[in-house]
Design a protein around this motif. Structure first.
Motif, PDB file in Angstrom:
ATOM      1  N   GLY A  36       0.925  -1.212   0.193  1.00  4.06           N
ATOM      2  CA  GLY A  36      -0.265  -0.290   0.344  1.00  4.06           C
ATOM      3  C   GLY A  36       0.542   1.013   0.004  1.00  4.06           C
ATOM      4  N   ASP A  37       0.048   2.514  -0.444  1.00  6.43           N
ATOM      5  CA  ASP A  37       0.966   3.775  -0.411  1.00  6.43           C
ATOM      6  C   ASP A  37      -0.381   4.520   0.812  1.00  6.43           C
ATOM      7  OD1 ASP A  37       2.003   5.975  -0.470  1.00  6.43           O
ATOM      8  OD2 ASP A  37       0.796   7.211  -2.307  1.00  6.43           O
ATOM      9  N   THR A  38       0.217   4.766   2.263  1.00  5.43           N
ATOM     10  CA  THR A  38      -0.152   5.567   3.206  1.00  5.43           C
ATOM     11  C   THR A  38       0.639   6.733   3.292  1.00  5.43           C
ATOM     12  OG1 THR A  38       1.228   4.248   4.790  1.00  5.43           O
ATOM     13  CG2 THR A  38      -0.553   2.891   4.427  1.00  5.43           C
ATOM     14  N   SER A  39       1.233   7.394   2.702  1.00  5.70           N
ATOM     15  CA  SER A  39       1.694   8.688   3.222  1.00  5.70           C
ATOM     16  C   SER A  39       0.900   9.434   2.734  1.00  5.70           C
ATOM     17  CB  SER A  39       3.072   8.648   1.632  1.00  5.70           C
ATOM     18  OG  SER A  39       2.906   8.691  -0.323  1.00  5.70           O
ATOM     19  N   ASN A  40      -0.574   9.182   2.222  1.00  9.04           N
ATOM     20  CA  ASN A  40      -1.710  10.798   2.126  1.00  9.04           C
ATOM     21  C   ASN A  40      -2.410   9.926   2.877  1.00  9.04           C
ATOM     22  OD1 ASN A  40      -3.284   9.106   0.417  1.00  9.04           O
ATOM     23  ND2 ASN A  40      -1.600   8.787  -0.359  1.00  9.04           N
ATOM     24  N   ILE A  41      -3.638  10.389   3.916  1.00  4.92           N
ATOM     25  CA  ILE A  41      -4.713   9.870   4.235  1.00  4.92           C
ATOM     26  C   ILE A  41      -5.652   8.986   3.579  1.00  4.92           C
ATOM     27  CG2 ILE A  41      -6.900  10.996   5.717  1.00  4.92           C
ATOM     28  CD1 ILE A  41      -4.038  11.749   6.740  1.00  4.92           C
ATOM     29  N   TYR A  42      -5.665   9.584   1.869  1.00  5.40           N
ATOM     30  CA  TYR A  42      -6.610   8.180   1.396  1.00  5.40           C
ATOM     31  C   TYR A  42      -6.732   6.873   1.690  1.00  5.40           C
ATOM     32  CZ  TYR A  42      -8.685   5.974  -2.763  1.00  5.40           C
ATOM     33  OH  TYR A  42      -9.656   5.020  -3.220  1.00  5.40           O
ATOM     34  N   GLY A  43      -4.917   6.521   1.360  1.00  7.92           N
ATOM     35  CA  GLY A  43      -4.152   5.108   1.432  1.00  7.92           C
ATOM     36  C   GLY A  43      -4.585   4.824   2.765  1.00  7.92           C
ATOM     37  N   LEU A  44      -4.045   6.045   3.567  1.00  6.82           N
ATOM     38  CA  LEU A  44      -3.891   5.646   5.378  1.00  6.82           C
ATOM     39  C   LEU A  44      -5.591   4.822   5.294  1.00  6.82           C
ATOM     40  CD1 LEU A  44      -2.111   5.347   7.577  1.00  6.82           C
ATOM     41  CD2 LEU A  44      -3.142   7.252   8.224  1.00  6.82           C
ATOM     42  N   ARG A  46      -7.985   3.588   3.545  1.00  2.19           N
ATOM     43  CA  ARG A  46      -7.512   2.390   2.471  1.00  2.19           C
ATOM     44  C   ARG A  46      -7.281   1.265   3.447  1.00  2.19           C
ATOM     45  NH1 ARG A  46     -10.336   2.043  -2.411  1.00  2.19           N
ATOM     46  NH2 ARG A  46      -8.889   0.249  -2.721  1.00  2.19           N
ATOM     47  N   HIS A  47      -6.107   1.517   4.122  1.00  2.00           N
ATOM     48  CA  HIS A  47      -5.115   0.874   3.996  1.00  2.00           C
ATOM     49  C   HIS A  47      -6.095   0.128   5.994  1.00  2.00           C
ATOM     50  CE1 HIS A  47      -1.411  -1.957   4.932  1.00  2.00           C
ATOM     51  NE2 HIS A  47      -1.373  -1.316   6.637  1.00  2.00           N
ATOM     52  N   MET A  48      -6.164   0.752   6.742  1.00  2.00           N
ATOM     53  CA  MET A  48      -6.859  -0.029   8.041  1.00  2.00           C
ATOM     54  C   MET A  48      -8.247  -0.426   7.523  1.00  2.00           C
ATOM     55  SD  MET A  48      -6.250   4.091  10.105  1.00  2.00           S
ATOM     56  CE  MET A  48      -7.587   3.756  10.989  1.00  2.00           C
ATOM     57  N   ARG A  50      -9.054  -2.338   4.901  1.00  2.00           N
ATOM     58  CA  ARG A  50      -8.833  -2.932   4.151  1.00  2.00           C
ATOM     59  C   ARG A  50      -9.787  -3.359   3.053  1.00  2.00           C
ATOM     60  NH1 ARG A  50     -10.424  -8.060   5.353  1.00  2.00           N
ATOM     61  NH2 ARG A  50      -8.601  -9.217   4.639  1.00  2.00           N
ATOM     62  N   ALA A  51      -9.761  -1.904   2.459  1.00  2.00           N
ATOM     63  CA  ALA A  51     -10.156  -1.632   1.396  1.00  2.00           C
ATOM     64  C   ALA A  51      -9.727  -2.845  -0.165  1.00  2.00           C
ATOM     65  CB  ALA A  51     -10.313  -0.580   0.337  1.00  2.00           C
ATOM     66  N   GLU A  52      -9.031  -3.324  -0.528  1.00  2.00           N
ATOM     67  CA  GLU A  52      -8.312  -4.122  -1.329  1.00  2.00           C
ATOM     68  C   GLU A  52      -8.837  -5.372  -1.436  1.00  2.00           C
ATOM     69  OE1 GLU A  52      -6.480  -1.517   0.412  1.00  2.00           O
ATOM     70  OE2 GLU A  52      -5.218  -0.619  -1.490  1.00  2.00           O
ATOM     71  N   TYR A  53      -8.678  -5.973   0.048  1.00  2.00           N
ATOM     72  CA  TYR A  53      -9.381  -7.313  -0.176  1.00  2.00           C
ATOM     73  C   TYR A  53     -10.850  -7.206   0.086  1.00  2.00           C
ATOM     74  CZ  TYR A  53      -5.046  -9.645   0.618  1.00  2.00           C
ATOM     75  OH  TYR A  53      -3.958 -10.921  -0.088  1.00  2.00           O
ATOM     76  N   GLY A  54     -11.625  -6.092   0.885  1.00  2.00           N
ATOM     77  CA  GLY A  54     -12.338  -5.420   0.668  1.00  2.00           C
ATOM     78  C   GLY A  54     -13.394  -5.237   2.259  1.00  2.00           C
ATOM     79  N   THR A  55     -13.448  -4.304   2.799  1.00  2.43           N
ATOM     80  CA  THR A  55     -13.999  -4.041   4.098  1.00  2.43           C
ATOM     81  C   THR A  55     -15.140  -4.570   4.574  1.00  2.43           C
ATOM     82  OG1 THR A  55     -13.695  -1.513   3.775  1.00  2.43           O
ATOM     83  CG2 THR A  55     -14.166  -2.238   5.373  1.00  2.43           C
TER      84      THR A  55
END
Length: 736
Positions: A36-44, A46-48, A50-55
């Motif tokens: 992931g890319d957690t260098s911005n709020i949006y990426g953070l 999404r990572h929290m 788990r949007a890539e796998y499905g929230t």
């Protein structure tokens, strides 16, 4: 709830949330393989989430099981893991606590009032009632304490229900009820909302089962309560009493007619429930010895009950530990065989070592084992001994490439790799066309020599995870689009499409890699190789019990990573055998000389040996623990077992036909072997072993066995009639 508690809860949440704050800074300097890319709020966010796998979802692959089926599997799993008594004891414990809570409410309704009195300021508790009553019944203490007052209970107290089980005056039952509610919430929410991966396959089932540890914590608490309840009941029945200092029943309160109150309170009345004030009476001093005897007897019986209860609890704990050690120690003891995963990754790194080699992984099994050795242990193999860019294996994961953040975060970390642009609808599903296109494009961009790929030769050494491509897309001899996939131990080696002789040479190198694989995992080796021990094949570890052995499948059942290693080990033999078999069938269609016939016989013999020995190894491992005939067939092989049966039967059927023709023209074949063009491509034992009447008879017997096994397992196959006809003909030849 006070503001202090709210502040503590908020502080605890902030501490836990602090780990996500670290991700923001770590993303500024990403590491190879980081997600992931957690260098911005949006990426953070999404990572929290788990949007890539499905929230609020466990995985992207959805299973067909319903919520009730998933809950049922959990109940069965918990019942088995608790040795069939854990779950019933948990139910007993829950019912016990619920009953105690009801009785506590009943005692509260009786409005028992304990009043502070006396110069010492001590409370009058139920544990002191009998002793105070005894002291108040004497007349010897009247000089120092004054007269004692006694208060009788009302007649309506006689109508109170009298339970037969001890009831503790205190005991926070609501905490356990909160745990029960938490357990129900977790089980329902998890299986009805969050859980979605298929549970029919061992590996996803094992991943799913790890999340059952959380609700089982509650089950263990209830089980402990149930054990305590059973021990209390048993010790109570053995001693016919219980400890008054801990519990008191309504029945005993009814029998207690008076409670002594000190003289300093001036005969203050203490009402229990609708009690009527009565006049104080002095007790005859002759009753004192009887009271003292009763108190001493009660204390003795209470002591016996306490000792019995403690002894039973210690006995249960000891027996439980002994049962666990006897049943689980040999399975959990990894002291002598805990390096399977390490050897797996080490073999892949060793087999793919080449200047500028590129290793493309698709599964967690390949990605995590190799990445651990490279990153954590610094293990890498440089064939030329030069530690520089391009001298080591570059390792990539297809599962990361489709995401938008990969090119920004991970792309610059791989200086010697060219990443193609992603396209709409890209996916890593193995059987999809989009996945095949992704793999093709990455290989196309890095296969030929470029200024970003420092390696020797015109073709870059590229090795591909066997699970990265669909087996149906692989043609005869391993042809896959513009390339040839050669089974290279546990992976494919990607080569440019060449002629038949090139494929034969590559297969010879693949056989050598397979031999290295067998040497790396001698515990799995049950394949016929010169000098190998045919019976010392499968790993059987000695147990502490003399004469008892533990099969490998019990050490590593389906769903474990070690079981996946065994499956990949068999896949390597199966894929190479199938690769050689398909090439031999194509060669058989265009035989033009006796030299071509020699090559076809040799290839078919190798393919038949690899496929049949793979079946023998799988059957031996599976039948040890009865898995081979199980309805789910969780065998250590990725492909369907029926396909392996059919391919082995086909190999022997083809081999019997060409070998029969070869024996009829044996002299001409031997003459053809005198030339270098053929002798360098066939096996060293071709003339002495393969071109012999004894080997022909062996092939015919193996044909009967393999075809009969295939027809028994899949009698309705579309080619069953063809195999049956050939089987009858071979049996006739053996009978002649």
């Amino acid at each position: 709830m006070s503001l202090l508690y709210l502040g503590l809860i908020a502080s605890a949440f902030a501490v836990g949330f602090g780990s996500y704050v670290y991700l923001f800074f770590s993303s500024l300097r990403p590491k190879p393989g980081s997600w992931g890319d957690t260098s911005n709020i949006y990426g953070l966010l999404r990572h929290m989430l788990r949007a890539e796998y499905g929230t609020f979802k466990l995985g992207m692959t959805v299973g067909s099981e319903s919520a009730l089926e998933r809950i049922g599997l959990y109940i069965i799993h918990t019942f088995n893991e608790g040795y069939y008594v854990g779950l019933p004891l948990a139910l007993i414990g829950l019912m016990y606590v619920w009953q105690l809570s009801l009785r506590r409410m009943e005692m509260t309704e009786q409005k028992i009032i304990l009043t502070k009195f006396g110069q010492s300021g001590k409370k009058l508790t139920s544990s002191k009632m009998p002793s105070e009553q005894c002291k108040g019944s004497t007349g010897g203490d009247s000089g120092t304490r004054g007269k004692k007052n006694r208060i009788k209970q009302g007649k309506d107290q006689e109508n109170v229900s009298q339970p037969s089980v001890p009831v503790p005056v205190s005991g926070p039952a609501w905490e356990v009820m909160c745990l029960a509610i938490s357990w129900v919430t977790y089980v329902v929410l998890w299986h009805c909302v969050l859980s979605n991966i298929p549970l029919s396959s061992p590996m996803p089932y094992g991943v799913h089962a790890r999340f059952w540890m959380q609700p089982n914590i509650f089950v263990c608490i209830f089980t402990g309560t149930g054990v305590s309840a059973v021990m209390t009941f048993v010790s109570y029945m053995l001693s016919s009493t219980y400890t008054p200092s801990k519990t008191v029943s309504i029945k005993e309160l009814n029998k207690t007619k008076t409670i002594d109150v000190p003289d300093e309170k001036k005969a203050e009345k203490v009402s229990l429930v609708n009690s009527k004030p009565v006049e104080n009476k002095n007790e005859n001093s002759e009753q004192r010895p009887q009271c003292e005897d009763s108190s001493s007897q009660s204390e003795a019986e209470s002591s016996i009950s306490s000792i019995l209860g403690s002894g039973l609890e210690l006995l249960c704990v000891g027996l439980g530990w002994m049962a666990l050690l006897h049943d689980r120690f040999d399975i959990m003891d990894k002291s002598s065989h805990g390096w399977i995963m390490h050897k797996y990754g080490e073999y892949i790194l060793n087999s793919t070592a080449a200047p500028g080699s590129l290793l493309l992984s698709h599964t967690d099994l390949n990605w995590n084992t190799v990445r651990y050795l490279q990153v954590c242990e610094g293990l890498n193999y440089s064939p030329d001994g030069v530690d520089s860019i391009g001298s080591h294996t570059t390792h990539l994961n297809f599962q990361l490439m489709p995401y938008p953040w990969f090119q920004k975060q991970q792309g610059p970390l791989y200086k010697d790799v060219v990443f193609p642009a992603m396209f709409k609808g890209v996916t890593t599903a193995r059987t999809s066309k989009e996945n095949a296109l992704l793999v093709h494009r990455l290989i196309d961009a890095n296969f030929v020599k470029t200024n970003r790929s420092p390696y020797n030769g015109d073709e870059r050494p590229i090795f591909l995870d066997m699970q990265a491509v669909n087996d149906i897309d692989i043609g005869a001899g391993g042809v896959w689009g513009n390339y040839t996939l050669v089974p290279w131990g546990l992976v494919y080696m990607v080569r440019r499409k060449g002629d038949t002789n090139d494929l034969i040479n590559l297969h010879q190198k693949g056989l050598q890699q397979l031999k290295y694989l067998q040497e790396a995992f001698p515990m799995f080796n049950r394949h016929r190789e010169p000098g190998s021990d045919a019976d010392g094949a499968v790993w059987r570890r000695k147990l502490s019990t003399p004469g008892k052995e533990l099969p490998f499948m019990e050490l590593f059942p389906p769903g474990t990573w070690e079981h996946a290693v065994v499956s990949t080990y068999h896949d390597a033999h199966n894929q190479l055998g199938l690769n050689i078999l398909s090439l031999a069938i194509e060669m058989q269609k265009s035989v033009k000389s006796y030299g071509d016939l020699c090559l076809v016989i040799d290839r078919l013999d190798i393919a038949a040996m690899l496929l049949s020995d793979t079946i023998d190894s799988i059957e031996f491992i599976s039948q040890e623990v009865g898995l081979y005939k199980s309805p789910y067939l969780h065998i250590p092989l990725s492909s369907p077992l029926r396909d392996l049966f059919k391919n082995a039967a086909l190999a022997y059927m083809r081999l019997e036909g060409v070998l029969t023709v070869g024996m009829e023209h044996r002299e001409k074949l031997v003459t053809e072997l005198s030339g270098d063009s053929v002798s360098k491509l066939v096996s060293e034992t071709f003339e002495d072993r393969i071109l012999s009447s004894s080997h022909l008879e062996f092939v015919r017997r193996q044909s009967v066995f393999s075809i009969s096994r295939f027809l028994a397992e899949t009698p309705h196959d579309r080619d069953a009639a063809t195999f049956q006809k050939f089987l009858s003909a071979v049996k006739g030849k053996l009978a002649a």
